[in-house]
Design an enzyme around this catalytic site. Sequence first.
Site, PDB file in Angstrom:
ATOM      1  CG  HIS A 245      -0.182   0.047   2.530  1.00 26.64           C
ATOM      2  ND1 HIS A 245       0.382   1.197   3.049  1.00 26.64           N
ATOM      3  CD2 HIS A 245       0.108  -0.942   3.414  1.00 26.64           C
ATOM      4  CE1 HIS A 245       0.955   0.925   4.193  1.00 26.64           C
ATOM      5  NE2 HIS A 245       0.825  -0.370   4.447  1.00 26.64           N
TER       6      HIS A 245
ATOM      7  CD  GLU B 121       2.086  -5.631   8.029  1.00 29.09           C
ATOM      8  OE1 GLU B 121       2.245  -6.853   7.829  1.00 29.09           O
ATOM      9  OE2 GLU B 121       2.813  -4.754   7.538  1.00 29.09           O
TER      10      GLU B 121
END
Length: 212
Positions: A10, A83
């Site tokens: 990202h 994550e």
Amino acid sequence: MSRRVVCWRHGRTTWNVEHRFQGHTDIPLDEVGIAQAQRAASLLAALRPSMIVSSDLRRAADTAGMLARITGLPVTTDKDLRERGGGEWEGLTRDQIAERWPREYAAWEAPGGEDVSDVADRVSGAIRRWAAELDPDGLLVVASHGAAIRLGIARTLGLPENLWSALGGLGNCSWSMLEEGRKGWRLLEHNAGTLPEPVSSDDTPEAAEDAP
């Protein structure tokens, strides 16, 4: 013909700039991160992806959305691409973590956080699961996170855990490409898309220090 997977980190967030552990905390992209995602999306669109799958955390989903706007493909979200959970470390800076938990910091094991093997298993499982949906010459773009991608790639490649540190970290909006060959998955490129930059992510200090 062979299936390929682009593992795309990202764009930048304010917590990246502040060196805070993000983990599962849902932090948005900052202005720089939005611009990074737009630029990277324009490059990745040239690869003509077949499918886009993203972590459900908005910093990854919004990054994936930039590519979706160009390609017209939908974005499917998958929680398994999140994550690594940071437990008690989420929201804290590296300096704060090192001061309060020196032993845990040295091992990069957050109290209440996820084990690296568990993260590697779930991310690799998601990569393989979605790649199996591709045509033989298809390209999957996976929008995820720094530590999650590195650990998922290591597991997908079949690397023993003691060699996982050989894979460096990924800069914001950089990507790595995997290709499925006759003998399994192989790494075609790693941390691509930009000139080398300092890495600020939830990955181990060693992985972050590998970048200039």
